[in-house]
Design an enzyme around this catalytic site. Structure first.
Site, PDB file in Angstrom:
ATOM      1  N   CYS A  99      48.407  13.228 -10.717  1.00  0.00           N
ATOM      2  CA  CYS A  99      47.732  14.537 -10.693  1.00  0.00           C
ATOM      3  C   CYS A  99      47.113  14.797 -12.064  1.00  0.00           C
ATOM      4  O   CYS A  99      46.180  14.115 -12.442  1.00  0.00           O
ATOM      5  CB  CYS A  99      48.690  15.653 -10.279  1.00  0.00           C
ATOM      6  SG  CYS A  99      50.239  15.685 -11.184  1.00  0.00           S
ATOM      7  N   SER A 100      47.639  15.770 -12.809  1.00  0.00           N
ATOM      8  CA  SER A 100      47.070  16.038 -14.130  1.00  0.00           C
ATOM      9  C   SER A 100      48.132  16.602 -15.067  1.00  0.00           C
ATOM     10  O   SER A 100      47.872  17.536 -15.814  1.00  0.00           O
ATOM     11  CB  SER A 100      45.892  17.017 -14.018  1.00  0.00           C
ATOM     12  OG  SER A 100      46.309  18.234 -13.415  1.00  0.00           O
ATOM     13  N   CYS A 101      49.335  16.038 -15.029  1.00  0.00           N
ATOM     14  CA  CYS A 101      50.404  16.488 -15.919  1.00  0.00           C
ATOM     15  C   CYS A 101      49.954  16.322 -17.369  1.00  0.00           C
ATOM     16  O   CYS A 101      49.427  15.271 -17.745  1.00  0.00           O
ATOM     17  CB  CYS A 101      51.673  15.691 -15.664  1.00  0.00           C
ATOM     18  SG  CYS A 101      52.365  15.956 -14.017  1.00  0.00           S
ATOM     19  N   CYS A 143      47.617  10.662 -16.298  1.00  0.00           N
ATOM     20  CA  CYS A 143      48.526  11.076 -15.228  1.00  0.00           C
ATOM     21  C   CYS A 143      47.904  10.562 -13.940  1.00  0.00           C
ATOM     22  O   CYS A 143      46.914  11.119 -13.459  1.00  0.00           O
ATOM     23  CB  CYS A 143      48.700  12.594 -15.180  1.00  0.00           C
ATOM     24  SG  CYS A 143      49.803  13.125 -13.846  1.00  0.00           S
TER      25      CYS A 143
END
Length: 224
Positions: free
Chosen positions: A122-124, A119
């Site tokens: 961000c950190s999906c 991702c």
């Protein structure tokens, strides 16, 4: 060799933490345990509630769920086809759904193509099937280098692919999350779904690892 980046609208990257009981606990695990004990002692944390939360992420939300999905796909061609067609619905068949997993896409590794998920913004991450994201997944080095140098990143995770294998990098977003279906290891014919699930690691479902061989799983105590 090619590295395709798909977008839909570590210092060393991979630090293993094999925490065990007693003196084998990592320094971080020891600090967490000390903090937990202090919070319980002060009455800020209910041990029963904490146990319930841990149980949820270990057994109801986490990599074990994804491993079951992969094992079913390896064992049932009909399920694999449904996973290809509508991963969200197919995953829900096994009871895994919810926030962070509403729109899932399954990508399959083959002898010619290796898939990897990142991702970049961000950190999906697909919580219902993989649990909470590892620290390295959220780190800027991984998020940038997975796209720029996926083969180099894989080598840092101990995965070496031949130059003939192309690498596809899939960029998760708030709308779409990915689950890598690793290749089924050789020598697993006749194994039950439960045994097959023991071969599926979290990293293999992100694409930064491969499924374990039966011998590797036995060495780690995952198979009898």
């Amino acid at each position: 060799m090619s590295a395709d980046h798909h977008h839909h609208d570590h210092d060393h990257l991979h630090g293993h933490a094999h925490g065990h009981e007693g003196s084998e606990l990592s320094p971080t695990a020891l600090r967490v345990r000390a903090l937990e004990s202090l919070l319980v002692e002060k009455g800020y944390v209910d041990p029963a509630a904490l146990d319930a939360l841990v149980d949820t992420y270990e057994h109801k939300v986490g990599p074990r769920n994804g491993a079951r999905v992969v094992a079913r796909a390896w064992s049932d061609p009909g399920y694999l086809e449904r996973l290809r067609t509508d991963a969200t619905a197919a995953i829900a068949e096994l009871g895994f759904a919810g926030r962070q997993g509403e729109h899932m896409v399954a990508v399959e590794n083959t002898p010619a193509t290796h898939n990897m998920v990142v991702c970049t913004l961000c950190s999906c991450y697909p919580w219902p099937v993989l649990g909470l994201p590892p620290v390295w997944y959220k780190s800027p080095p991984y998020r940038s280098r997975a796209v720029i140098d996926p083969r180099g990143v894989l080598s840092e995770f101990g995965v070496t692919l031949s130059e003939e294998v192309s690498i596809s990098v899939w960029d998760s977003t708030a709308e779409v999350r990915y689950l890598v279906i690793p290749m089924r290891p050789d020598g697993t014919e006749g194994m039950t779904e439960e045994a097959l699930a023991a071969l599926v690691t979290r990293d293999s479902m992100i694409g930064t690892g491969l499924a374990l061989s039966p011998d590797e799983a036995r060495k780690e105590g995952l198979l009898q």
